[in-house]
Design a protein around this motif. Structure first.
Motif, mmCIF file in Angstrom:
data_model
loop_
_atom_site.group_PDB
_atom_site.id
_atom_site.type_symbol
_atom_site.label_atom_id
_atom_site.label_comp_id
_atom_site.label_asym_id
_atom_site.label_seq_id
_atom_site.Cartn_x
_atom_site.Cartn_y
_atom_site.Cartn_z
ATOM 1 N N MET A 96 0.841 -1.192 0.000
ATOM 2 C CA MET A 96 0.000 0.000 0.000
ATOM 3 C C MET A 96 0.886 1.255 0.000
ATOM 4 S SD MET A 96 -3.041 0.816 2.680
ATOM 5 C CE MET A 96 -1.931 1.176 4.023
ATOM 6 N N HIS B 71 3.731 0.330 2.618
ATOM 7 C CA HIS B 71 3.522 -0.341 3.903
ATOM 8 C C HIS B 71 3.118 -1.787 3.619
ATOM 9 C CE1 HIS B 71 0.946 -1.213 7.611
ATOM 10 N NE2 HIS B 71 2.193 -1.130 8.033
ATOM 11 N N PRO C 82 1.296 -4.623 5.421
ATOM 12 C CA PRO C 82 0.522 -4.866 6.643
ATOM 13 C C PRO C 82 0.864 -6.195 7.320
ATOM 14 C CG PRO C 82 -0.935 -4.335 4.787
ATOM 15 C CD PRO C 82 0.454 -4.449 4.238
ATOM 16 N N GLU C 83 1.109 -7.256 6.514
ATOM 17 C CA GLU C 83 1.367 -8.586 7.121
ATOM 18 C C GLU C 83 2.599 -8.567 8.011
ATOM 19 O OE1 GLU C 83 1.792 -8.962 3.071
ATOM 20 O OE2 GLU C 83 0.086 -7.753 3.673
ATOM 21 N N ASN D 202 3.846 -5.573 9.157
ATOM 22 C CA ASN D 202 3.841 -4.249 9.785
ATOM 23 C C ASN D 202 5.182 -3.539 9.558
ATOM 24 O OD1 ASN D 202 2.721 -2.092 11.080
ATOM 25 N ND2 ASN D 202 3.387 -2.747 13.121
ATOM 26 N N HIS E 123 7.516 -0.875 6.918
ATOM 27 C CA HIS E 123 7.534 0.120 5.847
ATOM 28 C C HIS E 123 8.801 -0.093 5.015
ATOM 29 C CE1 HIS E 123 5.171 2.299 9.027
ATOM 30 N NE2 HIS E 123 4.358 2.330 7.994
#
Ligand SMILES: C[S@@+](CC[C@H](N)C(=O)[O-])C[C@H]1O[C@@H](n2cnc3c(N)ncnc32)[C@H](O)[C@@H]1O
Length: 211
Positions: A1, A13, A15-16, A18, A20
């Motif tokens: 993302m 980012h 997410p899985e 977390n 960056h």
């Protein structure tokens, strides 16, 4: 993302994990500070081989090409999970850095083949993980830009650092965003001389390891 970092440049980012891809305080300012100012500009060599762990968006390649000056650079970068074109095409680095041609060259040149993407700058993108990679050519400068040691502990081991140490020329440098104690200790254990350097905005320290 994709998201916008504090200097206006994009990052991603995951997410899985977390994680960056870059600092939320500024992707370009972070890469410029760590890899260009404390890596490329520190090593006073006119001809050098660079190895990057984690090609990602190609931002480090782009900044290195833009700061190569009269140097001859052979740049090898490792990436087991290349980003899809639909993400790469949305990144704002070429607009911010006024480097459309170079960014396009970086992402359209073939994988696994060294390609001269600008005069005296040869890029080889390897679709491989660090754990499976055994360098052949001696390296002068390593950009260790994998996901962090908490999210990807398998990459920050003594075994991987020993392999990288062995492939460096004397005087060679490994530069990384992490200044975690366990990382510095593992680098020291395999023979590096490790220095804590001031970090970019939002980060107190980074590590520079010299052979
Ligand atoms: C912090 S991001 C890289 C940022 C990148 N240098 C840039 O400027 O966009 C970490 C990168 O390491 C890659 N990676 C993940 N596992 C890896 C592995 N085992 N070996 C090498 N790279 C890996 C990720 O896919 C991701 O692109």
């Amino acid at each position: 993302m994709i998201f916008v970092t504090d200097d206006g440049s994009h990052s991603l980012h995951v997410p899985e994990l977390n994680e960056h891809y870059h600092s939320t305080h500024g992707a370009i300012q972070e890469s410029q500070h760590i890899y260009i100012e404390n890596g490329l500009n520190y090593l006073q060599k006119q001809t050098l081989n660079i190895l990057e762990i984690g090609f990602g968006t190609g931002l480090n390649v782009l900044l290195t090409a833009l700061h190569a000056g009269s140097k001859t650079i052979r740049y090898t970068t490792l990436e087991p999970y290349p980003l899809p074109d639909e993400i790469l095409s949305k990144l704002n680095y070429p607009n911010i850095l006024n480097a459309n041609n170079c960014f396009t060259q970086i992402h359209t040149c073939p994988w696994e083949i060294a390609t001269e993407i600008q005069p005296h700058f040869f890029l080889k993108k390897h679709r491989i993980s660090l754990q499976d990679y055994y360098p052949i050519e001696p390296i002068d400068l390593i950009y260790f830009d994998a996901f962090g040691p908490t999210a990807a502990p398998d990459l920050w081991t003594q075994e991987q650092f020993q392999k990288l140490y062995n492939t460096l020329n004397p005087g060679g440098v490994l530069i990384t965003f992490s200044a975690k104690g366990t990382v510095r200790q593992a680098l020291t254990n395999v023979g590096f001389t490790v220095t804590k350097r001031p970090g970019p905005t939002g980060k107190t320290h980074i590590s520079r390891a010299e052979k």
